[in-house]
Design an enzyme around this catalytic site. Sequence first.
Site, mmCIF file in Angstrom:
data_model
loop_
_atom_site.group_PDB
_atom_site.id
_atom_site.type_symbol
_atom_site.label_atom_id
_atom_site.label_comp_id
_atom_site.label_asym_id
_atom_site.label_seq_id
_atom_site.Cartn_x
_atom_site.Cartn_y
_atom_site.Cartn_z
ATOM 1 N N HIS A 81 -6.905 6.521 23.033
ATOM 2 C CA HIS A 81 -7.552 6.733 21.736
ATOM 3 C C HIS A 81 -8.445 5.510 21.580
ATOM 4 O O HIS A 81 -7.967 4.420 21.305
ATOM 5 C CB HIS A 81 -6.485 6.816 20.636
ATOM 6 N N ASP A 103 -1.247 16.506 17.707
ATOM 7 C CA ASP A 103 -1.327 15.276 16.909
ATOM 8 C C ASP A 103 -0.386 15.396 15.713
ATOM 9 O O ASP A 103 -0.751 15.132 14.576
ATOM 10 C CB ASP A 103 -2.763 15.009 16.461
ATOM 11 N N LYS A 157 0.185 4.726 26.389
ATOM 12 C CA LYS A 157 -0.822 5.114 25.406
ATOM 13 C C LYS A 157 -1.613 3.893 24.953
ATOM 14 O O LYS A 157 -1.063 2.914 24.465
ATOM 15 C CB LYS A 157 -0.154 5.768 24.187
ATOM 16 N N HIS A 198 -8.460 12.121 22.128
ATOM 17 C CA HIS A 198 -9.395 12.548 21.083
ATOM 18 C C HIS A 198 -10.778 12.579 21.703
ATOM 19 O O HIS A 198 -11.466 11.579 21.779
ATOM 20 C CB HIS A 198 -9.387 11.570 19.904
ATOM 21 N N HIS A 240 -3.566 6.446 9.129
ATOM 22 C CA HIS A 240 -3.934 5.167 9.746
ATOM 23 C C HIS A 240 -3.800 3.988 8.793
ATOM 24 O O HIS A 240 -4.417 2.949 8.992
ATOM 25 C CB HIS A 240 -5.333 5.267 10.358
#
Length: 572
Positions: free
Chosen positions: A251, A365, A222, A277, A325
Amino acid sequence: MATIGRRAYAEMFGPTVGDRLRLADTDLMVEVEADYTLRAGGYGEEVKFGGGKTIRDGMAQSQRTNAEGAMDTVMTNALILDHWGIVKADIGLKGGRIAAIGKAGNPDVQPGVDIIIGPGTEIISCEGMIVTAGGIDSHIHFICPQQIEEALTSGVTTMMGGGTGPATGTFATTCTPGPWNIARMLQAADAFPMNLGFLGKGNASLPAALHEQVNAGVIGLKLHEDWGTTPAAISNCLDVAEETDVQVAIHSDTLNESGFVENTIAATKGRSLCAFHTEGAGGGHAPDILRVVGEANFLPSSTNPTMPYTVNTLDEHVDMLMVCHHLDPAIAEDLAFAESRIRKETIAAEDILHDLGAISMMSSDSQAMGRVGEVIIRTWQNAHKMKQQRGKLPGDTERHDNFRVKRYIAKYTINPAIAHGISHEVGSIEVGKFADLVVWKPAFFGIKPSIILKGGFIAMAAMGDPNASIPTPQPVHYRPMFGAFGGATARGSLTFVSQAGLAAGIKERFGLAKTLSAVKNIRGVRKQHMIHNNYLPKMEIDAQTYLVRADGQLLTCEPASSLPMTQRYFLF
């Protein structure tokens, strides 16, 4: 010849060719395309279990042993809803896999039987029920293990992603970084009646640390902007993936610090990867990450918080983003970062791109802005909303929405399976595949399944009071079944790993109980391989107005003020 009315037949044996069903309380209608139980030569040889019914010794139950071909379990008169068709059939299960789809019975006294019922055969009556393949959620933040039961009760049977629990890195990114953490998560996977696969951290400019993670068993890597998704990291990560046949999930860089969307596309050099995304509220180049929908090597998916676009979507997103985040609302730059990702124009376009088959997959998610138990619900809510706003799709008729239904079910079944190299095991109802199957009452389709089978054995079900005299009295809620306990857990689920990890002997090194299945055939997958969802438009996003066009067509729609599959199903 004796006859029976169509309604009476459907009530007794389930719908047959030409009958129609509504999916839950949506506007979506399906029509039965074929009836495999008619292989007997016509109506009249149907099998059904119960007092005075046909599955009895010497009738539809043969004398054959399981070793002589009798099934372990037969699901009778099921309405299969899958990417390849909407058909009535009996389903035979043997050794934890789908052994046959066709006509069940006793071949000694019945014609056309290709699924043998014997004394060693269990029956799951599916008359009037819909059967689908277990759902696949390919965007999981493994923040807490309780997600797994929540997902299973929604009809999801495979979860892929990364994380180590409620660590700060896992709150934001789907990475299980490093071989020690990977080993712990693979060991933990043995406890759950769920197919699991883990992603390592792909953000590195040199290959050694990435190879180390692939050798430890991750199914992919990822790339996440919170770890620095630079062109150098993208290129290096894809180099390792090409060498090891694993997937890369990206991402991308919301702030455009290390490059713009054009730089990210260039860094891939045409190599395949999953765009987790594809619309920017979840993250990615602002404001034009949707550009990747038009790139043949990007396999686009959505996460469910923006799906479908409603009157509440924009308001809930800022706070969710700040938490996930690790942002501070007191810092102006953090607030600006959050607000740059939330654009009503691109969120609205996302709904339409799904309906056009341009965005290929749906995911959650989980706990990182998305809801792990709502992948399936939100997929069908969008299908309903798009039918209301855009009308019929080509291939559908005034009688049915079969093509739209096949397009949408592919988004959370076969397409993520293909994208992540597990379609040889799961993702559809086909002979030879692992028997991860979900049984639904049509009125509850997509919302609350009745039974969830893992590896051909019931692992979860809506079950009444265990002290009652029959199984149905309240309180009815989801309870783990025998397939979720003891050694049945390990036999009924798979852990997906890399080919390199399997070859390195991680099953023995880590002491793993579950069957390990290696992902494969990933690096050749392109957008064209996404079933019913391979439209490759030329995308244009206006940097000032955020308006989105696909092949010149302006993509805009109103937010929904109400949706099906909501409050009436969740009173309790």
